[in-house]
Scaffold this active site. Structure first.
Site, short mmCIF file in Angstrom:
data_model
loop_
_atom_site.label_atom_id
_atom_site.label_comp_id
_atom_site.label_asym_id
_atom_site.label_seq_id
_atom_site.Cartn_x
_atom_site.Cartn_y
_atom_site.Cartn_z
N LYS A 252 0.83 -1.22 0.00
CA LYS A 252 0.00 0.00 0.00
C LYS A 252 0.85 1.26 0.00
O LYS A 252 0.42 2.33 0.39
CB LYS A 252 -0.93 -0.01 1.22
CG LYS A 252 -1.96 -1.11 1.11
CD LYS A 252 -3.18 -0.83 1.95
CE LYS A 252 -4.28 -1.81 1.58
NZ LYS A 252 -5.52 -1.57 2.32
N ASN A 253 2.08 1.13 -0.44
CA ASN A 253 3.01 2.25 -0.48
C ASN A 253 3.01 2.81 -1.90
O ASN A 253 3.15 2.06 -2.86
CB ASN A 253 4.39 1.72 -0.07
CG ASN A 253 5.53 2.65 -0.38
OD1 ASN A 253 5.64 3.21 -1.47
ND2 ASN A 253 6.43 2.79 0.57
#
Lengths: 337, 357
Positions: free
Chosen positions: A114-115
């Protein structure tokens, strides 16, 4: 497996500051001035890595030791976009092996899916290699862990559109919908694929999609996604224009009712009112609004009542004749000033 | 009906939560290093909404924020990289005034320029030390052909979030030369989904965050009613209002999350239909995510609070008219009081211009 951090004091190795191959470089500390705000309390190890990173950055050093240090900095903070950018500069300046970089970024994304920075980095490497061949399988793996990961879907759409990899995507979407018919991301992807390939103009395709929706509704009636999709593919042609659909929906209302079905009904009635305003149709619409407000979707009670009032004022006996919406330039000017 | 959950609003806890956020954070927050200025914004604006800005040293805060401005160098060769940094992570020596220091990798970040300006504003600063021309030049350099924006001149992802940042920057500086409005509007229109919500970009899944960014940007540009027909507006209203489950979620069939009480709530307010949502269920949800011990709010009940959810939880409550909370401007995402300060500033700027010409 990725190489371990070079400066893990606990495992007996030294800090960078203790190693002679770095002795020519003066570390650069962070300077927040006399009254730092939101200061993060870094360990000595963390500070060590980044103080040397800042020194390299300042000199714009292009070397193997710089490249190695970016991996250590990334392991400590993969959200630092400056480190990633610098790593990309080095990848090019040192003509590093991009296939190896793909392996590296694959591992990082698996750990931190989720970066934002890691997905952007992957996209850059894929572009440099002009090689999307691993992408669909990789993204499928990420989606198998979180089927709604927005970054993953975004990257997937980019790859498919950029490299024209449409051929097996509808099949992929159907597989996901079989696993979870309520996966809104998968429904969105369905629309993405079809609108960019066959389109919805062909009546055979449109009808196939309508039938697919009705089938999914029978299996799982309480599903906003399928109703949104059904409405979405029909609304610009007119909801009441698809032959026989209204009847099917009225049938479903008896055994597979849901707030979404009823909302679809209201919208169908409104669509009919646009071309043929009759009291009978307006009454039907009002009945459904009342049912939603009082029984089937009470959380939105005030909204359904509002909608009922809007319909009455637009199509009821006191309705003004239809005209183009007046421009609101005066309001806009006020907003600008 | 028995009430097991406590739904009282613990104002003082939240004041202390934000005060602590502004001090020292443990190393596990290291991923926030490059975005520290946004954390400052959440804390300051949060304190503003709580009407508790008096607990901090505004002057010190203003100095620190100005130290993050990327100013033009003597030869102005870095104009396209100007704006505000998220933090001192690049390693330049502390300086809260110009000229800029040349560094191969020092540039502003669009979200930091936005939150930097908003933070200065809500602290009562007059923005006189902001190099507006530099900020707008830096902003313009970030816009892509398709109308969207990068975050940094070195390149990054591009999506609706940064269009919103750009719109806020231009709005606050009262100068739209920093962006091509027409191209941005076209990007917004292309991002409208088949289901009537708005995604981060064309073809992408509609989402409460990007829907807010799009609608709020259009409102700030003064182009909302001219860009979207009444029918389109009705469809967006419907998409947004369907996001309420108890609190709100960001996408169909996803779990609710406190921050969407603002993203979706504010969008509904901008579209004049927030009044038709269920206030009680929304309030009860937000308060169920309140951390009664340390203050702040989390995305879900029994989860760890963070500054973002603490801030947007408060804003969500403010939209509901929670007593003790200041009103929030739903497009600019600052208190109405800060907004009025901005209006006064801009009037003074205009008066200065007309007295010179």
């Amino acid at each position: 497996p990725r190489p371990p951090l070079l400066c893990r004091k606990l495992s007996g190795l030294y800090f960078i500051e203790d190693r002679k191959e770095w002795s020519d470089l003066e570390p650069v500390p962070q300077d927040d001035g006399p009254n730092p705000v939101v200061k993060i309390a870094y360990s000595e190890k963390f500070t060590d890595v980044f103080d040397y990173f800042r020194a390299l950055l300042k000199n714009d050093e292009k070397s193997e030791r710089a490249f190695t240090l970016t991996a250590e900095a990334i392991e400590l903070n993969a959200a630092n976009y400056t480190v990633w950018h610098y790593r990309r500069v080095l990848l090019q300046a040192l003509e590093k092996d991009l296939r190896q970089e793909m392996r590296y970024i694959t591992a990082i994304i698996e750990e931190q899916p989720k970066n934002y920075q890691v997905w952007h980095h992957r996209r850059m490497v894929v572009e440099w290699l002009s090689d999307p061949s691993e992408e669909l399988e990789f993204i499928a793996d990420i989606l198998s862990q979180d089927a709604k990961n927005y970054h993953a879907w975004q990257h997937r759409q980019w790859v498919i559109q950029e490299y024209k990899l449409w051929d097996s995507e509808l099949e992929f979407v159907e597989r996901l919908l079989e696993e979870d018919v309520r996966n809104n991301s998968a429904w969105n992807q369905r629309h993405f694929v079809i609108s960019h390939t066959t389109g919805y103009s062909d009546p055979a395709i449109l009808d196939r999609e309508v039938q697919y929706c009705l089938c999914q509704i029978r299996k799982a009636p309480h599903n906003e996604s399928v109703w949104n999709y059904l409405k979405g593919i029909l609304q610009d042609r007119g909801l009441s224009s698809h032959p026989g659909l209204l009847e099917r929906v009225l049938e479903l209302k008896e055994t597979q009712c849901s707030p979404y079905l009823l909302a679809f009904l209201v919208d169908s009635y409104e669509d009919a009112l646009e071309t043929n305003n009759t009291r009978a149709t307006l009454n039907q619409a009002q009945e459904v609004c009342a049912l939603l407000a009082q029984v089937k979707d009470t959380i939105r009670r005030e909204y359904w009542l509002f909608l009922g009032r809007s319909l009455e004022s637009k199509y009821g006996p006191t309705a003004a004749p239809q005209s183009d919406a007046a421009s609101s330039d005066a309001a806009d000017q006020q907003e600008l000033s | 009906e028995e009430e097991f959950e406590q739904i009282d609003f613990l104002k003082d806890r939240h004041v202390r939560f934000f005060q602590r956020s502004l001090q020292v954070l443990p190393e596990r927050y290291s991923s926030l290093e490059t975005t520290r200025l946004t954390i400052v914004f959440f804390a300051l604006s949060g304190l503003d909404v709580l009407d508790a800005l008096h607990v901090i040293d505004k002057d010190n805060m203003i100095e620190w924020i100005y130290s993050l401005q990327v100013l033009p160098t003597e030869d102005e060769s870095n104009m396209q990289r100007c704006g505000f940094r998220g933090s001192s992570h690049i390693g330049l020596p502390y300086s809260s005034k110009g000229p800029g220091m040349a560094h191969p990798y020092d540039s502003g970040h669009i979200a930091m320029t936005y939150t930097g300006l908003a933070s200065l504003l809500l602290l009562g600063d007059d923005l006189s030390r902001v190099n507006k021309r530099a900020c707008l030049t830096g902003l313009k350099a970030l816009q892509l052909e398709d109308g969207s924006f990068y975050a940094v001149p070195e390149g990054s992802e591009n999506d609706m979030r940064f269009i919103y940042c750009a719109a806020c920057i231009c709005y606050m500086l009262d100068d739209w030369s920093g962006m091509d409005i027409h191209k941005a509007i076209e990007y917004i229109r292309r991002s409208m989904s088949y289901d009537n919500g708005i995604g981060q970009g064309a073809g992408l899944e509609s989402h409460g965050g990007s829907t807010f960014c799009a609608v709020a940007s259009l409102r700030l540009m003064g182009r909302l009613e001219e860009t979207l027909s009444e029918r389109e507006l009705d469809r967006i209203r419907r998409w947004c209002i369907m996001r309420q489950q108890t609190g709100f979620h960001g996408r169909p069939n996803k779990p609710v999350d406190t921050c969407y009480s603002f993203w979706v709530g504010a969008t509904l307010e901008l579209l004049d239909v927030f009044q038709y949502t269920n206030y009680e269920k929304n309030r009860n949800y937000i308060l169920s995510t309140q951390d009664r011990l340390v203050g702040g709010f989390a995305k879900w009940p029994d989860s760890h609070p963070d500054p973002l959810h603490a801030y947007f939880g408060l804003c969500g409550l403010s939209l509901l008219g929670e007593p003790e909370l200041m009103k929030v401007h739903p497009a600019l995402n600052v208190t109405q009081r800060a907004f009025q300060h901005l209006q006064q500033l801009q009037q003074a700027w205009r008066d200065n211009v007309s007295s010179c010409t």
